[in-house]
Write a protein that holds these residues in place. Structure first.
Motif, mmCIF file in Angstrom:
data_model
loop_
_atom_site.group_PDB
_atom_site.id
_atom_site.type_symbol
_atom_site.label_atom_id
_atom_site.label_comp_id
_atom_site.label_asym_id
_atom_site.label_seq_id
_atom_site.Cartn_x
_atom_site.Cartn_y
_atom_site.Cartn_z
ATOM 1 N N PHE A 18 82.003 16.818 17.389
ATOM 2 C CA PHE A 18 82.081 15.855 16.295
ATOM 3 C C PHE A 18 83.244 14.880 16.497
ATOM 4 O O PHE A 18 83.933 14.522 15.541
ATOM 5 C CB PHE A 18 82.251 16.570 14.953
ATOM 6 C CG PHE A 18 81.002 17.274 14.482
ATOM 7 C CD1 PHE A 18 80.013 16.580 13.821
ATOM 8 C CD2 PHE A 18 80.838 18.625 14.709
ATOM 9 C CE1 PHE A 18 78.865 17.230 13.376
ATOM 10 C CE2 PHE A 18 79.695 19.297 14.279
ATOM 11 C CZ PHE A 18 78.706 18.590 13.604
ATOM 12 N N ARG A 20 85.285 11.623 16.637
ATOM 13 C CA ARG A 20 85.100 10.386 15.883
ATOM 14 C C ARG A 20 85.357 9.162 16.749
ATOM 15 O O ARG A 20 86.032 9.225 17.762
ATOM 16 C CB ARG A 20 85.998 10.373 14.650
ATOM 17 C CG ARG A 20 85.600 11.402 13.595
ATOM 18 C CD ARG A 20 86.561 11.372 12.423
ATOM 19 N NE ARG A 20 87.897 11.815 12.813
ATOM 20 C CZ ARG A 20 88.962 11.747 12.021
ATOM 21 N NH1 ARG A 20 88.848 11.233 10.807
ATOM 22 N NH2 ARG A 20 90.138 12.183 12.429
ATOM 23 N N TYR A 132 75.062 10.045 23.244
ATOM 24 C CA TYR A 132 75.709 11.362 23.132
ATOM 25 C C TYR A 132 76.438 11.714 24.427
ATOM 26 O O TYR A 132 77.569 12.201 24.407
ATOM 27 C CB TYR A 132 74.674 12.435 22.797
ATOM 28 C CG TYR A 132 75.263 13.833 22.747
ATOM 29 C CD1 TYR A 132 75.938 14.279 21.616
ATOM 30 C CD2 TYR A 132 75.170 14.693 23.843
ATOM 31 C CE1 TYR A 132 76.497 15.546 21.567
ATOM 32 C CE2 TYR A 132 75.724 15.956 23.808
ATOM 33 C CZ TYR A 132 76.385 16.375 22.669
ATOM 34 O OH TYR A 132 76.947 17.628 22.632
ATOM 35 N N SER A 137 80.048 12.959 21.750
ATOM 36 C CA SER A 137 80.135 13.238 20.313
ATOM 37 C C SER A 137 78.761 13.091 19.682
ATOM 38 O O SER A 137 77.945 12.253 20.084
ATOM 39 C CB SER A 137 81.112 12.272 19.639
ATOM 40 O OG SER A 137 81.071 12.429 18.234
ATOM 41 N N ILE A 139 78.402 12.305 16.456
ATOM 42 C CA ILE A 139 78.509 11.371 15.330
ATOM 43 C C ILE A 139 77.831 10.022 15.600
ATOM 44 O O ILE A 139 77.090 9.523 14.744
ATOM 45 C CB ILE A 139 79.984 11.188 14.920
ATOM 46 C CG1 ILE A 139 80.509 12.493 14.296
ATOM 47 C CG2 ILE A 139 80.138 10.031 13.932
ATOM 48 C CD1 ILE A 139 81.950 12.441 13.860
ATOM 49 N N MET A 142 74.162 10.413 15.137
ATOM 50 C CA MET A 142 73.805 10.544 13.723
ATOM 51 C C MET A 142 73.744 9.171 13.055
ATOM 52 O O MET A 142 72.860 8.898 12.238
ATOM 53 C CB MET A 142 74.819 11.428 13.003
ATOM 54 C CG MET A 142 74.677 12.909 13.291
ATOM 55 S SD MET A 142 75.895 13.887 12.361
ATOM 56 C CE MET A 142 75.338 15.552 12.742
#
Length: 207
Positions: A18, A20, A132, A137, A139, A142
């Protein structure tokens, strides 16, 4: 051979990533997603329609809070954890990035259980898989999934016909062609910017 390699997977060290990203990266990713969604929509519209799929889409055509929550919020969170955070991450540990990204995108497409959504899922899965791999990550993926599904949700609830394509909505082939060219141009520019940033050791740390 493949099973032997998978057995080497070190489960205790596994974790969903995860990490950022700073605001400018998030903004570029959002722009890239809008561009990619436009092009993917055009490719998906080339598949001949189906009465079964039209009836299915008619059943979810009316907007409601549960539909919004499941499509725009839950799907990006849960599907990214599964298909990128678990499946793609596992494949990356055993295969080359290209093979891992292609296979994870194919699995993502098949999981949609129909070719009309599957083609778009395959193309989107390739984009998210690359993001990814480069960002390390979940995030950014997503965010891409969220923006893509939000665009699809808005288009779905505002369409006069469940079989209406982007070309039908615009109504002019010349304008439609220009829109696709502009979208493709923005996608290439944003992809190159992200690739340069994530490939550079000088990239500033995430906030």
């Amino acid at each position: 051979m493949g099973l032997k390699r998978i057995r080497k997977f070190d489960i205790p060290e596994y974790r969903v990533k995860f990490n950022r990203e700073p605001f400018q990266v998030i903004l570029v990713i959002a722009v890239m997603t809008i561009a990619a969604s436009t092009v993917i929509s055009a490719v998906s519209s080339l598949i001949p329609g189906s009465d079964w799929f039209n009836r299915y889409m008619s059943g979810v055509h009316q907007p409601n809070f549960f539909l919004f929550l499941s499509i725009v919020v839950a799907a990006p969170l849960l599907e990214e954890i599964l298909f990128r955070g678990v499946i793609l991450e596992g494949l990356l540990k055993n295969y080359s990035p290209a093979k891992a990204i292609i296979w994870s995108a194919a699995i993502f497409a098949v999981a949609h259980l129909n070719p009309w959504q599957g083609v778009g899922a395959l193309l989107l899965g390739l984009v998210i898989g690359w993001v990814y791999w480069k960002s390390n990550s979940i995030i950014p993926g997503m965010l891409i999934h969220f923006v893509n599904n939000l665009i699809g949700y808005i288009a779905m609830i505002n369409a006069t016909d469940t079989n209406e394509s982007l070309s039908d909505s615009i109504g002019d082939n010349l304008i439609y062609g220009v829109v696709l060219l502009v979208a493709l141009g923005f996608f290439i520019l944003t992809w190159r910017w992200l690739n340069k940033r994530w490939s550079s050791p000088q990239a500033e740390p995430a906030l």
